[in-house]
Design a protein around this motif. Structure first.
Motif, PDB file in Angstrom:
ATOM      1  N   ARG A 202       2.730   8.563  -5.319  1.00 15.40           N
ATOM      2  CA  ARG A 202       1.433   8.199  -5.897  1.00 15.40           C
ATOM      3  C   ARG A 202       0.890   9.414  -6.641  1.00 15.40           C
ATOM      4  O   ARG A 202       0.709  10.483  -6.070  1.00 15.40           O
ATOM      5  CB  ARG A 202       0.460   7.759  -4.791  1.00 15.40           C
TER       6      ARG A 202
ATOM      7  N   SER B 226       0.815  -1.216   0.000  1.00 21.11           N
ATOM      8  CA  SER B 226       0.000   0.000   0.000  1.00 21.11           C
ATOM      9  C   SER B 226       0.848   1.264   0.000  1.00 21.11           C
ATOM     10  O   SER B 226       0.338   2.343  -0.308  1.00 21.11           O
ATOM     11  CB  SER B 226      -0.929   0.016   1.220  1.00 21.11           C
TER      12      SER B 226
ATOM     13  N   TRP C  32      -1.600   5.843 -11.005  1.00 19.39           N
ATOM     14  CA  TRP C  32      -0.353   5.089 -11.019  1.00 19.39           C
ATOM     15  C   TRP C  32       0.537   5.528  -9.856  1.00 19.39           C
ATOM     16  O   TRP C  32       0.361   6.594  -9.293  1.00 19.39           O
ATOM     17  CB  TRP C  32       0.405   5.239 -12.350  1.00 19.39           C
ATOM     18  N   ASN C  33       1.491   4.651  -9.516  1.00 23.15           N
ATOM     19  CA  ASN C  33       2.426   4.930  -8.433  1.00 23.15           C
ATOM     20  C   ASN C  33       3.765   4.299  -8.748  1.00 23.15           C
ATOM     21  O   ASN C  33       3.877   3.388  -9.590  1.00 23.15           O
ATOM     22  CB  ASN C  33       1.883   4.413  -7.094  1.00 23.15           C
TER      23      ASN C  33
ATOM     24  N   SER D 213       0.873  -4.317  -9.227  1.00 22.17           N
ATOM     25  CA  SER D 213       2.209  -3.721  -9.184  1.00 22.17           C
ATOM     26  C   SER D 213       3.266  -4.730  -9.580  1.00 22.17           C
ATOM     27  O   SER D 213       3.080  -5.951  -9.424  1.00 22.17           O
ATOM     28  CB  SER D 213       2.532  -3.190  -7.779  1.00 22.17           C
TER      29      SER D 213
ATOM     30  N   SER E 197      -3.610   1.585 -10.601  1.00 25.35           N
ATOM     31  CA  SER E 197      -4.771   1.439  -9.727  1.00 25.35           C
ATOM     32  C   SER E 197      -6.044   1.805 -10.473  1.00 25.35           C
ATOM     33  O   SER E 197      -6.087   2.816 -11.187  1.00 25.35           O
ATOM     34  CB  SER E 197      -4.652   2.339  -8.491  1.00 25.35           C
TER      35      SER E 197
ATOM     36  N   ASP F 108      -9.652   1.197  -3.967  1.00 18.62           N
ATOM     37  CA  ASP F 108      -8.500   1.224  -4.857  1.00 18.62           C
ATOM     38  C   ASP F 108      -8.063  -0.212  -5.128  1.00 18.62           C
ATOM     39  O   ASP F 108      -7.651  -0.932  -4.213  1.00 18.62           O
ATOM     40  CB  ASP F 108      -7.364   2.023  -4.206  1.00 18.62           C
TER      41      ASP F 108
ATOM     42  N   ILE G 222      -9.620   3.035  -9.498  1.00 20.57           N
ATOM     43  CA  ILE G 222     -10.228   3.654  -8.318  1.00 20.57           C
ATOM     44  C   ILE G 222     -11.719   3.855  -8.574  1.00 20.57           C
ATOM     45  O   ILE G 222     -12.104   4.526  -9.534  1.00 20.57           O
ATOM     46  CB  ILE G 222      -9.568   5.002  -8.012  1.00 20.57           C
TER      47      ILE G 222
ATOM     48  N   GLY H 152      -5.355  -2.405  -7.097  1.00 19.89           N
ATOM     49  CA  GLY H 152      -4.065  -2.159  -7.712  1.00 19.89           C
ATOM     50  C   GLY H 152      -3.315  -3.406  -8.126  1.00 19.89           C
ATOM     51  O   GLY H 152      -3.468  -4.476  -7.528  1.00 19.89           O
TER      52      GLY H 152
ATOM     53  N   TYR I  95      -3.815  -7.772   0.512  1.00 17.97           N
ATOM     54  CA  TYR I  95      -2.601  -7.639  -0.295  1.00 17.97           C
ATOM     55  C   TYR I  95      -2.011  -9.022  -0.574  1.00 17.97           C
ATOM     56  O   TYR I  95      -2.026  -9.900   0.286  1.00 17.97           O
ATOM     57  CB  TYR I  95      -1.551  -6.788   0.430  1.00 17.97           C
TER      58      TYR I  95
END
Length: 418
Positions: free
Chosen positions: A225, A52, A206-207, A159, A175, A155, A177, A157, A111
């Motif tokens: 982020r 996260s 995006w992050n 990755s 992500s 959210d 959202i 996501g 997660y």
């Protein structure tokens, strides 16, 4: 006609600011992190919930890792003050105090981190970064400044992380959202709807992040982020200048700001670890709110002109024995709302986090974490004015008083290594 909907749309950004992070953020993405006030979160990587905060830290895991849990939020937000409203006999002052106006909420999270090979990691996440709401009492005398507000976001996501060498790892993610919200306002002293909007929508964000492992005992994490504009589309109800109710459809762009975190983790002794974070949120992006109604065109709702905000956190983790771990932390969260721009609907203030947590290692694969936090918000002055009929000074209404908000948070989390 259109400006009559102004207070309700502003109320979309309401009391989550008093109960959680600055502005209308939620900081509660894991019970583990909450137990240390989220200090060092982008660098610690003690379970999969690090996803996260920093995708690059996934390279710390050599086997599939799962974390999932829920955080319960119990806010106590109160408004004290009076409102002055125009009447046929002249302006009158009415009590506009409201107590316990923010509802309790549950914030779930999950997660999963999966190694693809020696260098690549894949991560999946489901959590929330923004939300909560407010309900004013029936017949609230200042309901024209905002009567009901509720916003929820999720959210989702995915990755990837790549280990460059023993010291450096990089990560990035996308992500989806989803947000839904309902806001409304009533006429002074009664429950007749003056304005109401209910809608939902999707946005893509995006992050990215980096992890620097200076040694076995020290590492730095840096994450970013990107900002997102979440468009909520749905149905609207309003009242024109002649007092006639109308219905319409439309949309509102809600800015979700960019954020960044710099985190440090250091294992001071085999039993004691220290960690810290500095977080930045680009709230200066939040300049104004405008709504697009399908039949009534563009409606300027309000100028905001917030400031960027900063959060500072310190924490420690102490291992009592191979099974038990104690955590604690303290944080200072600054408000992005200038003092002269506070409103009933956004009564934001600086706050201090006091956090404690416990971790229990059930066996080599399964662990449980519990975290508790007290958020202590400052009592602040709030002064607000509006014209019930824009451009007609005789219809000016005002609110003058104070706002104060505290919250208790409690979280439970399960972590499993496959």
């Amino acid at each position: 006609m259109l400006p009559n909907m102004k207070p309700s749309l502003i109320a979309l950004l309401v009391v989550s600011s008093q109960a959680q992070a600055a502005g209308f953020q939620l900081a509660e993405q894991s019970a583990t992190g909450m137990g240390r006030a989220f200090a060092g979160e982008a660098a610690i990587a003690d379970n999969a919930s690090v996803l996260s905060r920093n995708a690059a830290a996934m390279t710390r895991f050599d086997s599939t890792a799962f974390s999932g849990g829920v955080i319960y939020i119990h806010p106590d937000v109160n408004i004290e003050g009076t409102t002055r409203v125009p009447t046929a006999m002249g302006p009158v002052s009415l009590d506009a105090s409201a107590h316990d106006i923010a509802g309790d909420a549950w914030v779930p999270n999950a997660y999963l981190i999966m190694p693809l090979n020696d260098q690549w990691r894949l991560g999946l996440a489901a959590t929330s970064y923004y939300g909560l709401g407010v309900q004013m009492p029936d017949n609230y005398n200042a309901g024209h400044f905002g009567n009901v507000s509720d916003i929820k976001t999720m959210d989702l996501g995915v990755s990837l992380a790549y280990r460059i060498n023993e010291m450096w790892s990089l990560g990035a993610g996308l992500s989806a959202i989803h947000g839904e919200g309902e806001v409304g306002g009533t006429f002074p002293s009664n429950n007749k709807i003056a304005k109401h909007l209910k809608g939902d929508g999707w946005a893509l964000g995006w992050n990215m992040g980096a992890l620097l492992e200076l040694s076995e005992s020290t590492r730095l994490g840096l994450s970013y982020r990107h900002d997102v504009n979440l468009t909520l589309s749905g149905d609207a109800i309003g009242t024109d200048l002649q007092g006639r109710t109308f219905t319409d459809t439309g949309s509102l762009d809600l800015p979700l700001p960019a954020t960044a975190e710099l985190a440090l983790f250091h294992q001071l002794t085999p039993a004691l670890a220290l960690h810290s974070s500095i977080n930045w949120t680009n709230w200066s992006k939040f300049v104004q709110l405008e709504s697009e109604l399908d039949h009534y065109g563009t409606m300027h709702i309000k100028d905001e002109h917030w400031n960027d905000s900063w959060r500072y956190a310190l924490g420690l983790t102490y291992r009592l024995d191979p099974k038990w771990q104690l955590r604690s932390g303290i944080a200072y969260d600054s408000s992005p709302v200038p003092a002269d721009r506070r409103t009933i609907s956004i009564p934001d203030s600086d706050r201090i986090w006091y956090s404690a947590g416990v971790g229990y290692q059930w066996d080599s694969k399964l662990s449980l974490d519990v975290g508790v936090t007290l958020l202590d918000g400052k009592k602040v002055d709030v002064t607000e004015t509006m014209q019930l009929k824009p451009g007609v000074p005789q219809t000016t209404s005002s609110f003058q008083g104070t706002s104060e908000g505290d919250a208790w948070l409690a979280g439970l989390q399960l972590n499993y290594l496959l």
